[in-house]
Scaffold this motif. Structure first.
Motif, PDB file in Angstrom:
ATOM      1  N   VAL A 288      19.650   1.642  18.479  1.00 22.56           N
ATOM      2  CA  VAL A 288      20.738   2.451  17.916  1.00 22.56           C
ATOM      3  C   VAL A 288      22.055   1.995  18.523  1.00 22.56           C
TER       4      VAL A 288
ATOM      5  N   ILE B  25      21.213   3.208  13.123  1.00 15.53           N
ATOM      6  CA  ILE B  25      20.017   2.428  13.432  1.00 15.53           C
ATOM      7  C   ILE B  25      20.312   0.942  13.273  1.00 15.53           C
TER       8      ILE B  25
ATOM      9  N   ASN C 232      21.959   7.204  10.175  1.00 12.82           N
ATOM     10  CA  ASN C 232      22.664   7.623  11.383  1.00 12.82           C
ATOM     11  C   ASN C 232      21.905   8.801  11.991  1.00 12.82           C
ATOM     12  N   LEU C 233      21.668   8.725  13.296  1.00 10.57           N
ATOM     13  CA  LEU C 233      20.893   9.779  13.955  1.00 10.57           C
ATOM     14  C   LEU C 233      21.507  11.156  13.752  1.00 10.57           C
TER      15      LEU C 233
ATOM     16  N   GLY D 249      21.054  11.240  19.222  1.00 15.19           N
ATOM     17  CA  GLY D 249      22.417  10.804  18.929  1.00 15.19           C
ATOM     18  C   GLY D 249      23.435  11.546  19.779  1.00 15.19           C
TER      19      GLY D 249
ATOM     20  N   TRP E  80      24.807   0.556  23.318  1.00 14.48           N
ATOM     21  CA  TRP E  80      23.601   0.577  22.494  1.00 14.48           C
ATOM     22  C   TRP E  80      22.418   1.083  23.311  1.00 14.48           C
TER      23      TRP E  80
END
Length: 373
Positions: free
Chosen positions: A212, A218, A231-232, A247, A281
């Motif tokens: 991520v 992702i 997207n988380l 996230g 990341w």
């Protein structure tokens, strides 16, 4: 005649009750024993489940940490190579025609990592080894290095307009002899160069690794449809319940564990670790809780098989022990019945008379009674 039958029936009834002592010993002993063993088995199973979960998470954290370090070293290699190119005399000449052939050849040799190289000057004009030219004045990777004075900058992944694949840009400051930033050297790195390193990463049968970026998007996932699209923070829309908490932790924690449910409803753990030398990341491995439960279940099955074996052995032992107790009692009862029928010829077996326990005393008492009568 009827009195004789009644007497015989009473004797048979008493004999049955005496013989049933063996069953009574088993009936009173085995349920308690089985209850204790089963209770211990259930306690052990639940304890084992907790231990298996803790051990699996700890083991997974070590795996993720080691793989994150590996990726961090790979990124450090990209940074060092960019630094080397930025330090080259032909690059510091700021003359694209001079450096074009050399950089194009180098990009071709390193096509397993780089899609292309690019060079930009202070006004934002850039050239690439693929022949493109334009302006990158509005790109963050240019602004951070040329305008903000950073030594280097790594962008989040983006879809290459020329190639249509996920890439990220590593920009490095090009400086003159006085150390002043006069341009930018850039490497366009295929996301596959990093994501391929985690393709075989898994814990359990259904586990998988994923990456991520610092915005929650992702970067790498076994399901390619999630890459650069999921997207988380919005993952609940795709059926991931609780994954958004990962996230939320991106900027607050370098490592940890969160629980979530997959779109299929599977309860999962996500063990994550930040990747060194990256712009925030993280690398994570998803673990199916049912895989952990299966380990505990297999252990429980083996344990309950062991319980059955133990109960069988103890039952056999109790039968032998009960037999050693009831057999002399039966013999003594038969002897007493013979005495009651005025039959004084029967002798108590010598083996019973020699016993040094209550059975021996009872046998001796009957023997003395028989001799006295």
């Amino acid at each position: 005649m009827s009195q004789s039958n009644a007497s015989r029936q009473k004797k048979e009834s008493r004999r049955f009750r005496i013989h049933s002592l063996r069953a009574k010993i088993l009936i009173w002993t085995l349920p308690i024993l089985i209850g204790l063993l089963v209770g211990f088995g259930l306690w052990s199973t639940f304890s084992r489940l907790g231990e298996d979960t803790a051990q699996t998470l700890a083991f997974s954290q070590k795996i993720v940490e080691a793989k994150a370090q590996e990726l961090g070293q790979l990124i450090a290699g990209f940074i060092n190579e960019a630094h080397t190119y930025a330090e080259k005399r032909i690059v510091r000449s700021l003359n694209w025609d001079t450096m074009k052939i050399d950089l194009t050849d180098q990009a071709a040799l390193r096509k397993d990592r780089y899609t292309h190289f690019l060079f930009g000057i202070k006004d934002g004009t850039y050239w690439t080894t693929t022949g493109a030219k334009g302006s990158i004045a509005d790109r963050e990777y240019f602004q951070q290095v040329v305008l903000m004075g950073k030594e280097y900058f790594i962008s989040n992944p983006l879809i290459s307009k020329a190639l249509g694949i996920p890439v990220f840009i590593l920009s490095y400051a090009v400086k003159d002899d006085n150390g002043k930033t006069v341009g930018m050297f850039g490497s366009s790195i295929s996301l596959e160069a990093i994501s391929s390193k985690i393709s075989g990463m898994r814990v359990g049968e259904n586990g998988y690794g994923f990456m991520v970026d610092n915005s929650g998007v992702i970067m790498a996932h076994p399901k390619t449809e999630y890459i650069m699209t999921l997207n988380l923070m919005d993952s609940e829309k795709e059926g991931f319940i609780g994954l958004n908490s990962l996230g939320e932790n991106l900027s607050n924690s370098n490592n940890g564990t969160v629980e979530f449910k997959s779109p299929e409803g599977k309860p999962m753990f996500a063990v994550y670790e930040s990747i060194p030398n990256s712009p925030g990341w993280i690398l994570a491995v998803a673990i199916d809780k049912l895989d952990i439960l299966k380990q505990s279940r297999d252990s429980a099955i083996l344990f309950f098989i062991l319980i059955v074996i133990i109960v069988a052995i103890i039952s056999a032992f109790l039968l032998l022990m009960a037999g050693s107790i009831t057999k002399p009692i039966v013999q003594a009862t038969l002897h007493a019945e013979k005495l009651a029928d005025n039959d004084f010829t029967q002798k108590v077996p010598e083996a019973f008379l020699k016993r040094n326990d209550e059975i021996g005393r009872l046998s001796c008492a009957f023997e003395s009674l028989s001799e006295a009568l």
